[in-house]
Write a protein that holds these residues in place. Structure first.
Motif, PDB file in Angstrom:
ATOM      1  N   VAL A 192       1.155  -0.975   0.060  1.00 29.88           N
ATOM      2  CA  VAL A 192      -0.434   0.082  -0.178  1.00 29.88           C
ATOM      3  C   VAL A 192       1.013   0.936  -0.206  1.00 29.88           C
ATOM      4  CG1 VAL A 192      -1.848   1.023   1.031  1.00 29.88           C
ATOM      5  CG2 VAL A 192      -2.241  -0.849   1.030  1.00 29.88           C
ATOM      6  N   TYR A 193       1.775   1.031   1.116  1.00 33.22           N
ATOM      7  CA  TYR A 193       2.920   2.247   0.736  1.00 33.22           C
ATOM      8  C   TYR A 193       3.859   2.313  -0.460  1.00 33.22           C
ATOM      9  CZ  TYR A 193       6.843   5.277   1.528  1.00 33.22           C
ATOM     10  OH  TYR A 193       7.897   6.208   1.910  1.00 33.22           O
ATOM     11  N   HIS A 194       4.018   2.173  -1.168  1.00 27.49           N
ATOM     12  CA  HIS A 194       4.531   1.947  -2.136  1.00 27.49           C
ATOM     13  C   HIS A 194       3.815   1.997  -3.030  1.00 27.49           C
ATOM     14  CE1 HIS A 194       8.731   1.640  -0.887  1.00 27.49           C
ATOM     15  NE2 HIS A 194       8.229   0.124  -0.371  1.00 27.49           N
ATOM     16  N   TRP A 195       2.570   2.140  -4.052  1.00 25.29           N
ATOM     17  CA  TRP A 195       1.379   1.536  -4.315  1.00 25.29           C
ATOM     18  C   TRP A 195       1.509   3.267  -4.595  1.00 25.29           C
ATOM     19  CZ3 TRP A 195      -0.944  -0.971  -8.269  1.00 25.29           C
ATOM     20  CH2 TRP A 195      -1.583  -0.582  -8.486  1.00 25.29           C
ATOM     21  N   ASN A 196       1.204   3.942  -3.248  1.00 29.04           N
ATOM     22  CA  ASN A 196       0.669   5.508  -3.314  1.00 29.04           C
ATOM     23  C   ASN A 196       1.569   6.106  -3.006  1.00 29.04           C
ATOM     24  OD1 ASN A 196      -1.817   4.546  -3.532  1.00 29.04           O
ATOM     25  ND2 ASN A 196      -2.316   3.325  -0.551  1.00 29.04           N
ATOM     26  N   THR A 197       3.171   6.158  -2.790  1.00 34.74           N
ATOM     27  CA  THR A 197       3.823   7.014  -2.933  1.00 34.74           C
ATOM     28  C   THR A 197       4.257   7.762  -3.698  1.00 34.74           C
ATOM     29  OG1 THR A 197       5.776   7.418  -2.484  1.00 34.74           O
ATOM     30  CG2 THR A 197       6.022   5.506  -3.808  1.00 34.74           C
TER      31      THR A 197
END
Length: 289
Positions: A214-219
């Protein structure tokens, strides 16, 4: 010895029911407040431009239509952007899982000089704001001539201090006898990590995978910095900004909402599949605590 009469028991039971009802109502209110932005986004994507700009707001679309989702693909290269986001998020998540497992195992089960100090230094990096490390990471990636590439976006994110901390805490709870038995059977350290340790902490691994993906999808900031205008490698989160410039004074709010809805689907689907493991990891941490 205290004697509980029937009347006292009824009073206590009534109070307990009142507390349960209040807690249930509070949970419902929090759930509705949390889900409202997502529901509003989906409903807004189904409205016409006129309905999305109407004041006071129109809660439900008069004639729901999915045509705007096709328009999103015509404004931005949605397929390419989704592919870039999938490559970045999946590769970074896999790297974090592998490095966190190996480093967490070393910190939890090995005894070496300076272990606690090194672990404390590692944990202290979690308190650094990402903006502090942005310029040093950019200079490092530039020195390796990886600018404007997906590799440059992924490489600095293959290890994560939080992941190492999480794995170390769960691996520390695995009995040493189990690991010693595997060593007596001739298993290598790598085989112990991936064949003995990993299956024992599946909930923690699933929770870490969910957090990382989720973090790297939304970064947004790091890919925007390193890709330097190379739109072919833009992830979907950055490509959505082009919908804002296409929006022409907020006349196509439904178009922006449709793009945001498409962007949020992969993390949402992943959470649906991993939520059982995610809850198990929280329960396990609570029991250990």
């Amino acid at each position: 010895m205290t004697v509980v009469t029937g009347r006292t028991f009824k009073i206590r039971r009534a109070r307990r029911r009142t507390v349960d009802v209040l807690l249930f109502v509070l949970i419902i209110l929090v759930a509705v407040a949390s889900a409202f932005p997502l529901v509003w986004m989906v409903l807004s994507s189904l409205k016409t431009p006129a309905e999305s700009m109407q004041t006071p707001p129109v809660w439900l679309p008069g004639s729901p239509s999915l045509a705007v989702y096709g328009e999103v693909a015509s404004v931005i290269d949605a397929g390419r952007s989704f592919w870039n986001s999938a490559v970045i998020a999946t590769t970074a998540t896999a790297g974090i899982l592998v490095t966190s497992l190996m480093a967490g195992y070393a910190f939890a089960k090995y005894r070496f000089f300076g272990r606690d100090l090194l672990f404390a230094v590692l944990i202290s990096t979690m308190f650094l704001p990402p903006i502090v490390t942005l310029i040093p990471l950019y200079r490092m990636v530039s020195a390796m001539e990886l600018n404007a590439s997906l590799i440059g976006v992924i490489l600095p994110n293959l290890a994560n201090a939080f992941g190492i901390f999480l794995m170390r805490q769960f691996i520390a709870g695995i009995p040493d006898d189990l690991i010693d038995a595997a060593r007596v059977d001739g298993a290598s350290e790598l085989r112990i990590v991936f064949s003995v340790v990993a299956p024992s902490i599946i909930p923690a691994i699933a929770a870490l995978a969910l957090f990382a993906f989720v973090y790297h999808w939304n970064t947004y900031l790091w890919p925007l910095t390193i890709l330097q205008g190379n739109t072919e490698n833009y992830p979907i989160v950055i490509s959505l900004s082009r919908l804002l410039s296409y929006n022409r004074g907020a006349l196509n709010t439904n178009l922006v909402m449709a793009g945001a809805t498409l962007a949020v689907l992969p993390p949402l689907v992943l959470f649906v599949f991993l939520q059982r493991f995610f809850v198990d990891s929280i329960v396990s941490a609570g029991v250990k605590g």
